[in-house]
Design a protein around this motif. Structure first.
Motif, PDB file in Angstrom:
ATOM      1  N   ASP A 154       0.595  -1.394   0.207  1.00 40.93           N
ATOM      2  CA  ASP A 154      -0.070   0.039  -0.251  1.00 40.93           C
ATOM      3  C   ASP A 154       0.886   1.194  -0.050  1.00 40.93           C
ATOM      4  O   ASP A 154       0.605   2.200  -0.839  1.00 40.93           O
ATOM      5  CB  ASP A 154      -0.980  -0.014   1.255  1.00 40.93           C
ATOM      6  N   LEU A 155       1.957   1.054   0.764  1.00 36.95           N
ATOM      7  CA  LEU A 155       2.896   2.330   0.656  1.00 36.95           C
ATOM      8  C   LEU A 155       3.575   2.438  -0.599  1.00 36.95           C
ATOM      9  O   LEU A 155       3.691   3.643  -1.164  1.00 36.95           O
ATOM     10  CB  LEU A 155       4.016   2.299   1.948  1.00 36.95           C
ATOM     11  N   LYS A 156       3.755   1.422  -1.365  1.00 35.30           N
ATOM     12  CA  LYS A 156       4.438   1.554  -2.647  1.00 35.30           C
ATOM     13  C   LYS A 156       3.553   2.145  -3.639  1.00 35.30           C
ATOM     14  O   LYS A 156       3.826   2.916  -4.496  1.00 35.30           O
ATOM     15  CB  LYS A 156       4.834   0.197  -2.900  1.00 35.30           C
ATOM     16  N   ASN A 157       2.053   1.831  -3.283  1.00 30.47           N
ATOM     17  CA  ASN A 157       1.146   2.303  -4.308  1.00 30.47           C
ATOM     18  C   ASN A 157       1.004   3.552  -4.105  1.00 30.47           C
ATOM     19  O   ASN A 157       0.471   4.592  -4.983  1.00 30.47           O
ATOM     20  CB  ASN A 157      -0.112   1.370  -3.914  1.00 30.47           C
ATOM     21  N   ILE A 158       1.082   4.414  -2.822  1.00 27.58           N
ATOM     22  CA  ILE A 158       0.914   5.846  -2.744  1.00 27.58           C
ATOM     23  C   ILE A 158       2.253   6.554  -3.070  1.00 27.58           C
ATOM     24  O   ILE A 158       2.547   7.899  -3.052  1.00 27.58           O
ATOM     25  CB  ILE A 158       0.502   6.176  -1.503  1.00 27.58           C
ATOM     26  N   GLY A 159       3.203   5.941  -3.691  1.00 31.95           N
ATOM     27  CA  GLY A 159       4.648   6.524  -4.135  1.00 31.95           C
ATOM     28  C   GLY A 159       5.686   6.495  -3.114  1.00 31.95           C
ATOM     29  O   GLY A 159       6.638   7.537  -3.434  1.00 31.95           O
ATOM     30  N   VAL A 160       5.675   5.805  -2.113  1.00 31.65           N
ATOM     31  CA  VAL A 160       6.566   5.627  -0.950  1.00 31.65           C
ATOM     32  C   VAL A 160       7.708   4.868  -1.596  1.00 31.65           C
ATOM     33  O   VAL A 160       7.457   3.619  -1.969  1.00 31.65           O
ATOM     34  CB  VAL A 160       6.227   5.388   0.291  1.00 31.65           C
ATOM     35  N   ARG A 161       9.113   5.196  -1.525  1.00 32.18           N
ATOM     36  CA  ARG A 161      10.106   4.090  -1.726  1.00 32.18           C
ATOM     37  C   ARG A 161      10.435   3.487  -0.598  1.00 32.18           C
ATOM     38  O   ARG A 161      10.148   3.835   0.482  1.00 32.18           O
ATOM     39  CB  ARG A 161      11.205   4.986  -2.333  1.00 32.18           C
ATOM     40  N   LEU A 162      10.873   2.038  -0.846  1.00 27.52           N
ATOM     41  CA  LEU A 162      11.072   1.327   0.371  1.00 27.52           C
ATOM     42  C   LEU A 162      12.391   0.501   0.251  1.00 27.52           C
ATOM     43  O   LEU A 162      12.981   0.010  -0.772  1.00 27.52           O
ATOM     44  CB  LEU A 162      10.027   0.119   0.348  1.00 27.52           C
ATOM     45  N   ALA A 163      13.294   0.564   1.446  1.00 25.78           N
ATOM     46  CA  ALA A 163      14.512   0.030   1.273  1.00 25.78           C
ATOM     47  C   ALA A 163      14.653  -1.047   2.621  1.00 25.78           C
ATOM     48  O   ALA A 163      14.145  -0.778   3.665  1.00 25.78           O
ATOM     49  CB  ALA A 163      15.619   1.152   1.373  1.00 25.78           C
ATOM     50  N   VAL A 164      15.481  -2.145   2.503  1.00 24.51           N
ATOM     51  CA  VAL A 164      15.819  -2.852   3.496  1.00 24.51           C
ATOM     52  C   VAL A 164      17.091  -2.402   4.268  1.00 24.51           C
ATOM     53  O   VAL A 164      18.077  -2.075   3.472  1.00 24.51           O
ATOM     54  CB  VAL A 164      15.873  -4.299   3.176  1.00 24.51           C
ATOM     55  N   ASP A 165      16.942  -2.018   5.557  1.00 29.18           N
ATOM     56  CA  ASP A 165      18.371  -1.507   5.873  1.00 29.18           C
ATOM     57  C   ASP A 165      19.002  -2.526   6.762  1.00 29.18           C
ATOM     58  O   ASP A 165      18.629  -3.577   7.249  1.00 29.18           O
ATOM     59  CB  ASP A 165      17.654  -0.488   7.270  1.00 29.18           C
ATOM     60  N   ASP A 166      20.331  -1.904   6.922  1.00 29.74           N
ATOM     61  CA  ASP A 166      21.324  -2.920   7.567  1.00 29.74           C
ATOM     62  C   ASP A 166      21.240  -4.555   6.988  1.00 29.74           C
ATOM     63  O   ASP A 166      21.584  -5.363   7.585  1.00 29.74           O
ATOM     64  CB  ASP A 166      20.948  -3.080   8.993  1.00 29.74           C
ATOM     65  N   PHE A 167      21.087  -4.278   5.678  1.00 33.87           N
ATOM     66  CA  PHE A 167      21.208  -5.685   4.991  1.00 33.87           C
ATOM     67  C   PHE A 167      22.675  -6.660   5.248  1.00 33.87           C
ATOM     68  O   PHE A 167      23.830  -5.779   5.181  1.00 33.87           O
ATOM     69  CB  PHE A 167      21.000  -5.550   3.478  1.00 33.87           C
ATOM     70  N   GLY A 168      22.663  -7.648   5.596  1.00 31.00           N
ATOM     71  CA  GLY A 168      23.858  -8.615   5.895  1.00 31.00           C
ATOM     72  C   GLY A 168      24.059  -8.817   7.286  1.00 31.00           C
ATOM     73  O   GLY A 168      24.795  -9.591   7.755  1.00 31.00           O
ATOM     74  N   THR A 169      23.590  -7.921   8.107  1.00 27.82           N
ATOM     75  CA  THR A 169      23.600  -7.926   9.508  1.00 27.82           C
ATOM     76  C   THR A 169      23.189  -9.118  10.036  1.00 27.82           C
ATOM     77  O   THR A 169      23.934  -9.804  10.869  1.00 27.82           O
ATOM     78  CB  THR A 169      22.852  -6.708  10.237  1.00 27.82           C
ATOM     79  N   LYS A 186      20.003  -1.670   1.541  1.00 23.81           N
ATOM     80  CA  LYS A 186      21.517  -0.907   2.082  1.00 23.81           C
ATOM     81  C   LYS A 186      22.225  -2.011   2.914  1.00 23.81           C
ATOM     82  O   LYS A 186      21.816  -2.550   3.723  1.00 23.81           O
ATOM     83  CB  LYS A 186      20.708   0.103   3.117  1.00 23.81           C
ATOM     84  N   LEU A 187      23.514  -1.952   2.481  1.00 26.40           N
ATOM     85  CA  LEU A 187      24.410  -2.804   3.037  1.00 26.40           C
ATOM     86  C   LEU A 187      24.839  -2.158   4.384  1.00 26.40           C
ATOM     87  O   LEU A 187      25.530  -1.088   4.354  1.00 26.40           O
ATOM     88  CB  LEU A 187      25.881  -2.741   1.755  1.00 26.40           C
ATOM     89  N   GLY A 188      24.914  -3.240   5.208  1.00 24.44           N
ATOM     90  CA  GLY A 188      25.409  -2.484   6.546  1.00 24.44           C
ATOM     91  C   GLY A 188      26.848  -2.480   6.693  1.00 24.44           C
ATOM     92  O   GLY A 188      27.656  -3.091   5.824  1.00 24.44           O
ATOM     93  N   HIS A 189      27.193  -1.479   7.605  1.00 19.78           N
ATOM     94  CA  HIS A 189      28.580  -1.170   7.834  1.00 19.78           C
ATOM     95  C   HIS A 189      29.301  -2.330   8.069  1.00 19.78           C
ATOM     96  O   HIS A 189      30.529  -2.503   7.316  1.00 19.78           O
ATOM     97  CB  HIS A 189      28.843  -0.157   8.856  1.00 19.78           C
ATOM     98  N   GLN A 190      28.929  -3.353   8.831  1.00 20.33           N
ATOM     99  CA  GLN A 190      29.355  -4.381   8.902  1.00 20.33           C
ATOM    100  C   GLN A 190      29.924  -5.592   7.825  1.00 20.33           C
ATOM    101  O   GLN A 190      31.114  -5.992   7.727  1.00 20.33           O
ATOM    102  CB  GLN A 190      29.068  -5.471   9.968  1.00 20.33           C
ATOM    103  N   VAL A 219      21.393  -0.260  -4.812  1.00 21.40           N
ATOM    104  CA  VAL A 219      22.344  -0.728  -3.732  1.00 21.40           C
ATOM    105  C   VAL A 219      23.001   0.509  -3.324  1.00 21.40           C
ATOM    106  O   VAL A 219      23.398   1.434  -3.657  1.00 21.40           O
ATOM    107  CB  VAL A 219      23.331  -1.637  -4.213  1.00 21.40           C
ATOM    108  N   ILE A 220      22.703   0.789  -1.742  1.00 25.58           N
ATOM    109  CA  ILE A 220      23.317   1.757  -1.109  1.00 25.58           C
ATOM    110  C   ILE A 220      24.125   1.430   0.070  1.00 25.58           C
ATOM    111  O   ILE A 220      23.579   0.459   1.021  1.00 25.58           O
ATOM    112  CB  ILE A 220      21.894   2.524  -0.446  1.00 25.58           C
TER     113      ILE A 220
END
Length: 270
Positions: A154-169, A186-190, A219-220
């Motif tokens: 639903d958030l995507k449908n109203i134009g909100v972008r979505l990211a998974v944070d700390d990926f790899g943690t 988003k690639l985690g700092h670790q 990729v961030i």
């Protein structure tokens, strides 16, 4: 719950009531061009005795007590008002290129009427689709994927972008979140520590970047601190990054300056 935890939660309740939270903003940079693509909102607690506290000192208690719902409402509302202020900095139509990214917890997302509330905030601030982005931690997505799938759609449908944070943690794979309507990883700092210095680490990060791109995800890289890390990530095709190499968390006035002037980052010449 320990006495210290109880006292912290009590103090947070007072902080919510008195409005003791502040926002700082950190630039997110296009690694290829050096352009500041947007800002990430980071909450701070202006503690009456201890000064300005970083999230790690109070957010775990806020999440466990669900005070994060109240704090998150402040953060998102303040962030949307900040985006509205950008309209005075750029010519019409240009602001759509500058994004605002905000961290949210699963407990916030599953509140009744959350999507409608976000839509109302976007409308009141004049935010165009694609400008507001929400970051959800990898741990939350794994633990609550069933509960979150509908609200994320639903958030995507109203134009909100979505990211998974700390990926790899948590050492998950992209296959575990492939059915969610995400725009970015988003690639985690670790996960990126040692990039440009450790060949094995480079191979792992390069493989993740390639797989994410194959799934159509941006990729961030998080927590980039050295020119070596930034240059190697750029060589591997990482799209964006943020970290102290490009600028630390700043108050709104300084952050706006970075939006218009940039951070000075350029890929070093070989």
């Amino acid at each position: 719950m320990t006495i210290i935890e109880t006292e912290l939660i009590s103090a947070l309740q007072v902080a919510v009531a008195k409005g003791e939270f502040r926002l700082h903003y950190q630039p997110q940079v296009d690694l290829a061009s050096g352009e500041v693509l947007g800002l990430e909102a980071l909450v701070r607690w202006q503690h009456p005795d201890r000064g300005l506290l970083e999230p790690r000192e109070f957010l775990p208690a806020a999440v466990s007590s669900e005070l994060i719902v109240d704090i998150g409402q402040f953060v998102l509302s303040e962030s949307c008002h900040e985006v509205a202020a950008w309209h005075t900095l750029f010519t019409p139509g240009y602001t759509r290129k500058k994004e605002m990214w905000v961290n949210v917890a699963a407990v916030e997302l599953i509140q009744p009427g959350y999507v409608e509330w976000v839509q109302a905030l976007m409308d009141s601030a004049g935010i165009e689709p694609g400008v507001l982005g929400l970051e959800i931690s990898e741990a939350d997505l794994i633990a609550h994927s069933g509960d979150l799938r509908g609200v994320l759609t639903d958030l995507k449908n109203i134009g909100v972008r979505l990211a998974v944070d700390d990926f790899g943690t948590w050492y998950s794979s992209l296959s575990g979140i492939r059915d969610l309507p995400l725009d970015a990883v988003k690639l985690g700092h670790q996960f990126v520590r040692g990039v440009g210095q450790d060949l094995d680490e480079d191979h792992v990060v390069g493989a993740v970047i390639a797989l994410a791109h194959a799934r159509g995800l941006i990729v961030i890289a998080e927590g980039v601190e050295s020119w070596t890390e930034g240059a190697r990530l750029s060589d591997m095709g990482c799209d964006r990054a943020h970290g102290y190499l490009f600028g630390g968390p700043e108050r709104a006035d300084r952050a706006r300056w970075m939006l218009t002037r940039g951070t000075g980052w350029r890929v070093p010449q070989q």
